[in-house]
Design a protein around this motif. Structure first.
Motif, short mmCIF file in Angstrom:
data_model
loop_
_atom_site.label_atom_id
_atom_site.label_comp_id
_atom_site.label_asym_id
_atom_site.label_seq_id
_atom_site.Cartn_x
_atom_site.Cartn_y
_atom_site.Cartn_z
N UNK A 129 10.17 8.07 -5.30
CA UNK A 129 10.75 8.32 -3.97
C UNK A 129 9.68 8.24 -2.90
N UNK A 130 8.52 8.86 -3.13
CA UNK A 130 7.42 8.73 -2.17
C UNK A 130 7.01 7.26 -2.01
N UNK A 131 7.00 6.50 -3.09
CA UNK A 131 6.64 5.09 -3.02
C UNK A 131 7.69 4.29 -2.24
N UNK A 132 8.96 4.63 -2.42
CA UNK A 132 10.03 3.96 -1.65
C UNK A 132 9.89 4.27 -0.16
N UNK A 133 9.58 5.52 0.15
CA UNK A 133 9.33 5.90 1.55
C UNK A 133 8.15 5.11 2.09
N UNK A 134 7.09 5.01 1.29
CA UNK A 134 5.91 4.25 1.70
C UNK A 134 6.20 2.77 1.89
N UNK B 295 0.47 5.23 5.58
CA UNK B 295 0.05 6.34 6.45
C UNK B 295 1.20 7.34 6.63
N UNK B 296 2.38 6.82 6.89
CA UNK B 296 3.55 7.71 7.03
C UNK B 296 3.83 8.40 5.70
N UNK B 297 3.68 7.67 4.61
CA UNK B 297 3.92 8.28 3.28
C UNK B 297 2.94 9.42 3.03
N UNK B 298 1.69 9.25 3.45
CA UNK B 298 0.70 10.32 3.27
C UNK B 298 1.08 11.57 4.08
N UNK B 299 1.51 11.37 5.32
CA UNK B 299 1.94 12.51 6.13
C UNK B 299 3.15 13.18 5.49
N UNK B 300 4.10 12.38 5.06
CA UNK B 300 5.31 12.94 4.46
C UNK B 300 4.97 13.67 3.16
N UNK C 176 0.83 -1.21 0.00
CA UNK C 176 0.00 0.00 0.00
C UNK C 176 0.87 1.25 0.00
N UNK C 177 1.98 1.19 0.71
CA UNK C 177 2.91 2.32 0.74
C UNK C 177 3.51 2.63 -0.62
N UNK C 178 3.63 1.62 -1.45
CA UNK C 178 4.12 1.82 -2.81
C UNK C 178 2.99 2.32 -3.71
#
Length: 168
Positions: free
Chosen positions: A73-78, A84-89, A48-50
Motif C-alpha cells: 500500500x505504501x508502494x502504491x501511494x509512492x 517524497x510524499x510516500x516518506x511523509x505519509x 522510486x515511490x514503489x
C-alpha cells in the motif's frame, strides 16, 4: 488517492489483508500517469515511490511487525505521489499508529504486559541472533495486532491537509 486508501481500509477490515489486485493496479496507474504527465522523470519518480517504501520497511515485514499488504500500500501511494510524499505519509502513518497503539493499550489496560513482551522479544533476538515473527497476523483475536490501514489512512489525511494548507 482517496479511492485507494478507502478500498485498502475496507479490504483490511473485511479480509485482514490488502489485496494485491488493488495495490498493483494503483502502482500501474501511478507509473502510467506519471509517465504521461512528466515523461521519464515522472516514471523514475514513480519507480522510486514503489522501491523506497519496500526497501525501508522490509525489515519490519521480516520481523512480522508489518504486513506485506501494508508495504505494498505504501508502494502504491509512492507510485502515484512519488517517494517524497510516500516518506511523509509513512512518517505520519507511524505516528498515527503509535497513537492508535497507545489508545489500545490504555483501553485494554495491558501496558506492562506489552512492554514486557517487546522487551523479551528484543532480548531474545539479540541474544540468540535468531529472528522470529513478533506477532501472528492471522490471530484475529489478538490484542497485540491492529490493522495498519487505519494508521495509513490517517497518514494520508494528515499529508493532504498539509498540502491543502500550503505546508507541503
Amino acid at each position: 488517492m482517496a479511492v485507494l486508501v478507502l478500498a485498502a481500509l475496507i479490504s483490511d477490515i473485511r479480509h485482514y489483508k490488502i489485496k494485491n489486485r488493488l495495490t498493483f493496479s494503483f502502482m500501474l496507474i501511478g507509473l502510467a500517469t506519471n509517465l504521461i504527465l512528466e515523461g521519464i522523470s515522472g516514471l523514475i519518480k514513480s519507480l522510486l515511490g514503489i522501491a523506497v517504501p519496500f526497501l525501508l520497511l522490509f525489515v519490519l515485514y521480516a520481523l512480522r511487525m508489518l504486513g506485506a499488504g501494508d508495504i505494498k500500500l505504501f508502494s502504491a501511494i509512492g507510485a502515484v505521489l512519488g517517494f517524497k510524499a510516500a516518506l511523509w505519509i509513512m512518517a505520519y502513518s507511524f505516528l498515527a499508529g503509535g497513537v492508535i497503539a497507545l489508545i489500545i493499550v490504555i483501553v485494554n489496560r495491558n501496558g506492562k504486559e506489552r512492554l514486557f513482551n517487546i522487551f523479551n522479544y528484543l532480548k531474545n533476538v539479540f541474544l540468540t541472533f535468531n529472528i522470529q515473527p513478533y506477532t501472528n497476523f492471522e490471530d484475529k483475536g489478538s490484542k497485540a495486532v491492529f490493522r495498519m490501514a487505519y494508521a495509513i489512512s490517517c497518514g494520508v489525511i494528515i499529508f493532504f491537509v498539509e498540502v491543502m494548507l500550503g505546508m507541503k
